[in-house]
Enzyme design. Structure first.
Site, PDB file in Angstrom:
ATOM      1  N   THR A 113       2.645   2.753   5.692  1.00  0.00           N
ATOM      2  CA  THR A 113       1.846   2.418   6.017  1.00  0.00           C
ATOM      3  C   THR A 113       0.864   3.105   6.614  1.00  0.00           C
ATOM      4  O   THR A 113       1.946   4.104   7.699  1.00  0.00           O
ATOM      5  CB  THR A 113       1.616   1.178   6.604  1.00  0.00           C
TER       6      THR A 113
ATOM      7  N   ASP B 270       3.483  -4.044   6.853  1.00  0.00           N
ATOM      8  CA  ASP B 270       4.323  -5.476   7.660  1.00  0.00           C
ATOM      9  C   ASP B 270       4.070  -6.980   6.090  1.00  0.00           C
ATOM     10  O   ASP B 270       4.843  -7.677   6.325  1.00  0.00           O
ATOM     11  CB  ASP B 270       3.711  -5.932   8.418  1.00  0.00           C
TER      12      ASP B 270
ATOM     13  N   GLY C 132       0.307  -1.502   0.339  1.00  0.00           N
ATOM     14  CA  GLY C 132      -0.054   0.267   0.207  1.00  0.00           C
ATOM     15  C   GLY C 132       0.735   1.230  -0.322  1.00  0.00           C
ATOM     16  O   GLY C 132       2.169   1.231   0.407  1.00  0.00           O
TER      17      GLY C 132
ATOM     18  N   ARG D 156       0.711  -4.789  -5.319  1.00  0.00           N
ATOM     19  CA  ARG D 156       1.167  -6.120  -4.841  1.00  0.00           C
ATOM     20  C   ARG D 156       1.771  -6.873  -5.498  1.00  0.00           C
ATOM     21  O   ARG D 156       1.709  -6.985  -7.460  1.00  0.00           O
ATOM     22  CB  ARG D 156       0.114  -6.740  -4.414  1.00  0.00           C
TER      23      ARG D 156
ATOM     24  N   ASP E 121       0.200   0.512  11.981  1.00  0.00           N
ATOM     25  CA  ASP E 121      -0.190  -1.482  12.023  1.00  0.00           C
ATOM     26  C   ASP E 121       0.634  -2.035  12.591  1.00  0.00           C
ATOM     27  O   ASP E 121       0.901  -3.038  12.367  1.00  0.00           O
ATOM     28  CB  ASP E 121      -1.538  -1.679  11.891  1.00  0.00           C
TER      29      ASP E 121
ATOM     30  N   ARG F   9      -8.868  -1.803   7.867  1.00  0.00           N
ATOM     31  CA  ARG F   9      -9.387  -2.565   7.810  1.00  0.00           C
ATOM     32  C   ARG F   9      -8.794  -4.127   9.268  1.00  0.00           C
ATOM     33  O   ARG F   9      -9.389  -3.671   9.129  1.00  0.00           O
ATOM     34  CB  ARG F   9      -8.822  -3.037   5.975  1.00  0.00           C
TER      35      ARG F   9
ATOM     36  N   ASP G 108      -1.294   3.281   8.171  1.00  0.00           N
ATOM     37  CA  ASP G 108      -2.561   2.449   9.288  1.00  0.00           C
ATOM     38  C   ASP G 108      -1.950   2.374  10.634  1.00  0.00           C
ATOM     39  O   ASP G 108      -2.539   2.652  11.496  1.00  0.00           O
ATOM     40  CB  ASP G 108      -2.790   1.196   8.559  1.00  0.00           C
TER      41      ASP G 108
END
Ligand code: ADP
Length: 327
Positions: A130, A107, A15, A76, A134, A176, A132
């Site tokens: 990222t 990750d 991403g 990806r 996370d 997500r 996110d």
């Protein structure tokens, strides 16, 4: 320590996130400072497999620090999940005599790098990028600050119109698996409720409080929902609320991909610059197969094999803050 690395490859993978360009720039210029040649690899692991690799110089990264997206593009790549794909990628790197890799991604990209470095003699360094935020082992990731500020800016605007019309607004932000964008943007915009994947939502409690507000004719209410919340996003939450609050006007706004784009914030540019510099230093010092994160404002080097998503770490206190400040 002796500098054995002579040529490195740099790529962005998975991403995309604002600030990736600033990271590329830092990697390229730090490597050149140390007389290490740098090769850009297009579209992450796909470019390694397709031999889409080109030499970079200081000018290749001029005037990109302020730009969103990534000049190396991102992708990806299913083929890299297979041993044959990774062998092809390795052969291409060897052809260019690349002996070190810097991977800017999340990750998933780090897991790919971990497998690759265990199979072949090319050390890999990850940079946590990222929106996110996370990834375990880092307090911040490249792109989070920009994404959350984009969300705050948009929610502030929605709040103006929401206020003018006495509406309930449900705003969906990205996330997500992680609720950090929702949590931070929700607190920063004074949201009454924040729904995140990490915590179970007591929807009955939200309904009761909205019904009470309906009775008091206080109809302005801001709910920020992460796309991966218990109910599956803002549209689903809207359905549940409409069934229980027939008199209220409930609107949904899904912010979507605007959160990924835009000029990176000062914080993301500085973070990316520091991480990019340290990634090259890691390769030179022989601190291999780690990703560079930041903890307590210091660089933190985490072995790639332990790179995992930071799941379920949003504590009760955060939700208490939301509740108290919105009452
Ligand atoms: P992100 O880096 O944003 O988490 P992904 O999870 O999509 O993004 O991972 C990016 C790419 O990393 C994948 O498309 C794949 O090419 C590679 N990758 C991820 N996991 C593995 C794995 N276990 N083995 C090999 N490659 C992997």
């Amino acid at each position: 320590m002796q500098n054995k690395i002579k040529r490195i490859g740099v790529m962005t993978s998975g991403g995309d996130a604002p600030g990736m360009n600033a990271a590329i720039r830092a990697v390229v210029r730090t490597a050149l400072y140390h007389q290490i040649e740098v090769f850009g690899i297009m579209r992450g692991y796909q470019g390694m497999i397709d031999d889409d690799i080109f030499q970079m110089d200081s000018r290749s990264v001029a005037n990109i620090i302020q730009r969103g997206g990534t000049i190396l593009k991102s992708a990806r790549c299913k083929e890299f999940m297979e041993p044959a794909g990774r062998k092809k990628a390795y052969d291409n790197l060897r052809k260019h005599e690349i002996d070190g890799l810097v991977i800017i991604g999340g990750d998933g990209s780090f897991r790919g790098a971990c497998v690759f470095s265990s199979e072949f003699d090319i050390p890999c360094i990850g940079l946590a990028g990222t929106i996110d935020k996370d990834i375990s082992g880092t307090d911040f990731t490249i792109g989070f600050d920009t994404a959350v500020n984009t969300a705050v800016d948009a929610i502030d605007k929605i709040r103006d119109t929401m206020d003018a019309h006495d509406r309930i607004f449900i705003i969906e932000v990205m996330g997500r698996d992680a609720g950090y964008i929702a949590l931070h943007s929700g607190i920063a915009t004074g949201a009454e409720n924040i729904l995140i994947p990490e915590r179970k939502t007591d929807i009955n409690n939200i309904i009761q409080s909205l019904q009470e507000k309906e009775r008091r004719k206080k109809m302005v209410n801001l709910i920020v929902v992460a796309e991966g919340d218990d109910f599956g996003g803002a549209n689903e939450v809207q359905k549940i609320l409409e069934e229980n609050l027939p008199k209220s006007e409930i609107r949904v706004c899904i912010l979507g991909h605007i959160q990924r784009g835009g000029s990176p914030s000062c914080m993301d540019r500085v973070l990316a610059s520091r991480m990019g510099y340290h990634a090259v230093e890691c390769l030179i010092e022989g601190r291999h197969n780690v990703f560079v994160g930041i903890q307590n404002n210091k660089m933190n080097y985490v072995p790639l094999e332990t790179a995992v998503k930071n799941k379920g770490k949003i504590g009760e206190e955060w939700m208490k803050i939301v509740k108290i400040l919105a009452s």
